[in-house]
Design a protein around this motif. Structure first.
Motif, mmCIF file in Angstrom:
data_model
loop_
_atom_site.group_PDB
_atom_site.id
_atom_site.type_symbol
_atom_site.label_atom_id
_atom_site.label_comp_id
_atom_site.label_asym_id
_atom_site.label_seq_id
_atom_site.Cartn_x
_atom_site.Cartn_y
_atom_site.Cartn_z
ATOM 1 N N ASN A 1 -33.745 1.887 -17.604
ATOM 2 C CA ASN A 1 -34.505 0.626 -17.716
ATOM 3 C C ASN A 1 -35.442 0.608 -18.921
ATOM 4 O OD1 ASN A 1 -33.492 -0.974 -15.711
ATOM 5 N ND2 ASN A 1 -34.970 -0.336 -14.156
ATOM 6 N N THR B 1 -40.734 12.003 -20.986
ATOM 7 C CA THR B 1 -42.060 11.420 -21.270
ATOM 8 C C THR B 1 -43.057 11.847 -20.184
ATOM 9 O OG1 THR B 1 -41.571 9.383 -20.052
ATOM 10 C CG2 THR B 1 -41.039 9.390 -22.400
ATOM 11 N N GLY C 1 -40.973 9.334 -12.244
ATOM 12 C CA GLY C 1 -40.448 10.352 -13.158
ATOM 13 C C GLY C 1 -40.463 11.716 -12.489
ATOM 14 N N ILE D 1 -41.909 6.580 -6.211
ATOM 15 C CA ILE D 1 -40.558 6.004 -6.174
ATOM 16 C C ILE D 1 -39.918 6.308 -7.527
ATOM 17 C CG2 ILE D 1 -39.173 3.911 -5.817
ATOM 18 C CD1 ILE D 1 -41.742 2.667 -4.517
#
Ligand SMILES: C[S@@+](CC[C@H](N)C(=O)[O-])C[C@H]1O[C@@H](n2cnc3c(N)ncnc32)[C@H](O)[C@@H]1O
Length: 234
Positions: A46, A148, A175, A193
């Motif tokens: 995304n 990241t 993440g 989530i």
């Protein structure tokens, strides 16, 4: 909805199963909409299309308690899209946090050496007794677990300041689970989530490792700090 869990799935759908006004504080790091790829070719789901942005923050706003706060990182060259999503969800923009780095992530027209996050309010949160500064030193994570990955030391002051002890912290874009690790380390409950099964597994294992062998992931942070000072010296 069970606290202290990391759920696999699209946060837009998963959050629909969370009651309204349920969460004390949201600290999240959504995709920056930049099509990021690191040196090893790792990418983020995304991170190009923005169609998820508005529905996701609509759900985040709904599940957050009245008069509470959300801190969201964002892509600085996509600020217009993030502002649009946050404001149309009902958030007021009430602060901006700068995280100066001791190194540059990229060098092009400038040496890009800071990250930023916005402070967003639902309603009128009470100011903390001792407000923290809006400049927080960046802790380099080393990005071992996620391309990241955020350093937990940069996240804990925000949780301490904006979430009551024992309160529930939500990260809908979890993440590798850095927000959740930070929340747990200072006595907050957490709900994460994550859409990507690979990172969901990493976050789950990370939380388990943290439980069983306190220190395992602290070592990651220490290694990262060393890497960061070597990078700064180079
Ligand atoms: C910038 S990363 C977060 C990194 C995290 N702060 C860390 O320290 O590891 C954003 C994460 O959001 C996930 N993601 C993207 N769209 C999502 C969605 N709709 N629902 C849940 N997770 C999503 C990506 O797979 C990615 O792992």
């Amino acid at each position: 909805m069970t606290a202290n869990s990391i759920l696999l799935g699209d946060c837009i759908e998963v959050l629909k199963t969370v009651p309204a006004n349920h969460v004390d504080f949201v600290l999240t790091d959504p995709p920056y909409l930049v099509g990021y790829k690191d040196r090893e070719g790792r990418s983020i789901k995304n991170d190009i299309e923005s169609d998820w942005l508005k529905p996701a923050f609509r759900q985040v706003f709904r599940v957050l308690k009245a008069d509470s706060l959300c801190v969201s990182f964002y892509g600085w060259n996509k600020t217009d899209l993030f502002f649009d999503a946050w404001k149309s969800a009902g958030f007021r923009i009430v602060g901006h946090i700068t995280f100066p780095k001791r190194y540059s992530s990229t060098t092009r027209l400038m040496r890009y050496s800071h990250e930023g996050a916005y402070l967003l309010a639902k309603g009128n949160p009470k100011p903390p007794v001792h407000p923290i500064a809006d400049v927080i030193e960046w802790s380099y994570s080393g990005n071992r677990l996620h391309p990241t990955q955020k350093g937990t030391a940069s996240l804990t002051p925000l949780i301490e300041s904006f979430c009551p002890r024992g309160g529930l912290v939500l990260d809908p874009f979890a993440g590798s689970g850095s927000t959740l690790i930070a929340a747990r380390s200072i006595g907050r409950r957490y709900l994460g989530i994550e859409l990507d099964p690979q990172f969901h597994e990493v976050a789950t294992k990370r939380m388990q490792g943290y439980t069983k062998r306190l220190g395992e992931y602290v070592d990651f942070e220490r290694e990262a700090a060393n890497a960061s000072s070597m990078e700064a010296a180079a």
